[in-house]
Write a protein that holds these residues in place. Structure first.
Motif, PDB file in Angstrom:
ATOM      1  N   ARG A   1      20.691  31.510  21.654  1.00 15.50           N
ATOM      2  CA  ARG A   1      21.941  31.015  21.053  1.00 15.50           C
ATOM      3  C   ARG A   1      22.411  29.681  21.614  1.00 15.50           C
ATOM      4  O   ARG A   1      21.626  28.760  21.715  1.00 15.50           O
TER       5      ARG A   1
ATOM      6  N   ASN B   1      30.502  40.631  25.089  1.00 18.00           N
ATOM      7  CA  ASN B   1      30.121  39.919  23.858  1.00 18.00           C
ATOM      8  C   ASN B   1      31.038  40.372  22.731  1.00 18.00           C
ATOM      9  O   ASN B   1      31.915  41.209  22.943  1.00 18.00           O
ATOM     10  N   ASN B   2      30.828  39.843  21.539  1.00 19.14           N
ATOM     11  CA  ASN B   2      31.739  40.197  20.459  1.00 19.14           C
ATOM     12  C   ASN B   2      31.584  41.653  20.037  1.00 19.14           C
ATOM     13  O   ASN B   2      32.538  42.288  19.611  1.00 19.14           O
TER      14      ASN B   2
ATOM     15  N   SER C   1      32.639  35.570  18.900  1.00 19.02           N
ATOM     16  CA  SER C   1      31.608  35.378  19.925  1.00 19.02           C
ATOM     17  C   SER C   1      31.836  34.114  20.732  1.00 19.02           C
ATOM     18  O   SER C   1      32.305  33.110  20.212  1.00 19.02           O
TER      19      SER C   1
HETATM   20  C1  LIG Z   1      27.720  38.078  15.563  1.00 17.78           C
HETATM   21  C2  LIG Z   1      28.735  39.035  15.125  1.00 17.78           C
HETATM   22  C3  LIG Z   1      29.070  40.143  15.920  1.00 17.78           C
HETATM   23  C4  LIG Z   1      28.395  40.400  17.233  1.00 17.78           C
HETATM   24  O1  LIG Z   1      28.711  39.422  18.163  1.00 17.78           O
HETATM   25  P1  LIG Z   1      27.881  39.312  19.523  1.00 17.78           P
HETATM   26  O2  LIG Z   1      28.566  38.249  20.289  1.00 17.78           O
HETATM   27  O3  LIG Z   1      26.486  38.986  19.140  1.00 17.78           O
HETATM   28  O4  LIG Z   1      27.970  40.633  20.207  1.00 17.78           O
HETATM   29  C5  LIG Z   1      30.038  40.989  15.467  1.00 17.78           C
HETATM   30  N1  LIG Z   1      30.649  40.776  14.282  1.00 17.78           N
HETATM   31  C6  LIG Z   1      30.348  39.743  13.486  1.00 17.78           C
HETATM   32  C7  LIG Z   1      31.068  39.586  12.173  1.00 17.78           C
HETATM   33  C8  LIG Z   1      29.384  38.826  13.880  1.00 17.78           C
HETATM   34  O5  LIG Z   1      29.074  37.779  13.100  1.00 17.78           O
END
Ligand SMILES: *Cc1c(COP(=O)(O)O)cnc(C)c1O
Length: 469
Positions: free
Chosen positions: A96, A151-152, A291
């Protein structure tokens, strides 16, 4: 040709190799464990191939070079830098977002020394880990408060677990997305203990769909950025403002998983599909998550921003401790978020933004520089080279379907197939990761860093000549 027995008798014992000149030298350079393993495995393999009739010649060079090659492989890093010639800026498989030396300078300072990570220097008492970035994030997004987790995916999980465990969360069917690997909204919802209540259809969801689904057990209205796909044709979804208004009417908070989450306005670049985090907060959403290493261009992380009391509640969830970020992450975020205080600087100094917004003339000039260096190496017998106008992608589920004009160096090899050239580039050190388009290899100049040009050209030359094999 030697007999089987004669060949086998040429194999030294492990001890003989260890006591040999090269064996002794290896022991000063590499861990003894690995030296032993490399010797044993190599001799074993040679013995096997003699029995199978595959080795008809054995000499010291074959034996010792084989061991050394194995040893080097055993002792080299598994995680290595690669050259990304795919043009995909946020390439999840290639790590990334990349950070700059200037950003890492501060990370290094914080990491190699003690810091006030959780220490309040004014009061001399325990401080708060997230205090270092909260004000910056409020400044940039307009949110009352914020925290950062692993993370997200962790951010979404933590919010659902805190706000909606055992309760219902209403989501449009058009937003039940799967993002890369294993992040699927229904699965995350399930493991957080929240109960998914799907409404609407794949292509159309109306505000009344949400309203009809609301019950006394509804804890949250959830919007999810579609991220890695784009719908065309007859589609309809209520605006975020409308969903917020509905939430207000029933006193139910609205959360938006923004996925990428842009901190800068992309409209001046003709990108209308991506609202800023600030826009979404302004619309009255209680919680947004996004993210750290997608459009933001920082380290891996998940930012949770929104209403103060909700953030407070989330940060008190015992899971917070399991999902918290390290000081390396936090210090990188602090540098990057500071850059965002001045959009112009952010676009110049955050590599992800610089690559996404780089104008095509600059990219073309890079392609010309690469071509000039290729020409100097007299590679015309091995391939034809051309600069071609093409399109690259942002990647990482960010800005889907949005083509970015770029220039690529296309390589049409004469002596090897495109596929084996791709394989050679991928196997070299550093590995070069490319695109293939019909019978050409495509090197997209958007994601090539200026300080990688020399090594890229050298690796390409070696791969074309086959001299690195
Ligand atoms: C990329 C993404 C995630 C996951 O995020 P990470 O940082 O990869 O854990 C969750 N929700 C959406 C809508 C995303 O685009």
């Amino acid at each position: 040709m030697d007999s089987l027995k004669a060949l086998l008798s040429k194999l030294p014992s492990v001890n003989e190799v260890l006591q040999s000149k090269r064996g002794l030298e290896w022991q000063t350079l590499y861990p003894r464990k690995f030296v032993l393993k490399a010797i044993r495995d190599s001799l074993e393999e040679l013995r096997g191939s003699i029995f199978q009739g595959q080795s008809t010649e054995i000499n010291d060079n074959i034996i010792y070079d084989g061991i050394e090659k194995r040893l080097q492989k055993l002792c080299s890093f598994s995680l290595v830098p690669v050259i990304n010639a795919t043009g995909i800026v946020i390439h999840t498989n290639l790590g990334r977002a990349i950070l700059s030396e200037a950003i890492m300078e501060h990370v290094k300072e914080i990491t190699c020394r003690y810091s006030n990570l959780e220490y309040d220097l004014e009061k001399g008492v325990r401080g708060k880990r997230y205090s270092h970035i909260q004000q910056l994030l409020s400044e940039i997004t307009g949110a009352e408060s914020s925290i950062i987790v692993n993370n997200n995916a962790a951010a979404v999980f933590l919010c659902l677990h805190t706000i909606a465990k055992g309760k219902e969360v209403i989501v449009s069917r058009g937003e039940l997305v799967e993002i890369g690997g294993s992040f699927r909204i229904p699965d995350v919802m399930n493991s957080s203990g929240a109960i998914l209540k799907e409404v609407g259809t794949t292509n159309k969801t109306h505000l009344y769909d949400y309203e009809r689904a609301i019950s006394e057990n509804t804890a949250l209205l959830l919007k999810v950025h579609q991220s890695n796909f784009k719908m065309t044709g007859f589609t309809e979804f209520p605006s975020i403002e409308e969903v917020v208004k509905l939430g207000d009417k029933y006193n139910i908070p609205v959360m938006f998983d923004l996925g990428s989450g842009s901190l800068i306005d992309m409209k001046p670049y003709g990108i209308y599909s991506e609202p800023t985090v600030k826009d979404i907060i302004k619309a009255g959403v209680a919680i947004v998550t996004f993210s750290g290493d997608k459009l933001l261009g920082g380290p891996q992380g998940g930012i949770i921003a929104g209403k103060g009391e909700l953030i407070e509640k989330i940060s008190k969830n015992p899971l917070m401790r399991a999902l918290r970020v390290d000081k390396m992450t936090l210090s990188a975020f602090e540098v990057i978020l500071r850059l965002y205080l001045d959009e112009k600087r952010a676009k110049e100094e955050i590599p992800t933004l610089r690559m996404i917004f780089e104008d095509k003339k600059t990219i073309k000039r890079r392609a010309q520089r690469v071509l000039l260096k290729i020409k100097k190496l007299f590679l015309n017998d091995f391939a034809s080279f051309n600069i071609i106008h093409d399109y690259s992608e942002a990647g990482g589920g960010s800005l889907p379907g949005l083509p970015f004009e770029t220039y690529v160096v296309s390589v049409k090899p004469f002596k090897v197939s495109v596929n084996s050239l791709e394989n050679r580039l991928r196997s070299s050190r550093p590995p070069v990761i490319v695109r293939i388009k019909s019978d050409s290899l495509i090197l997209d100049m958007r994601t090539i860093q200026d300080n990688e040009i020399d090594i890229l050209v050298k690796t390409l030359a070696e791969s074309l000549r086959g001299s690195n094999l």
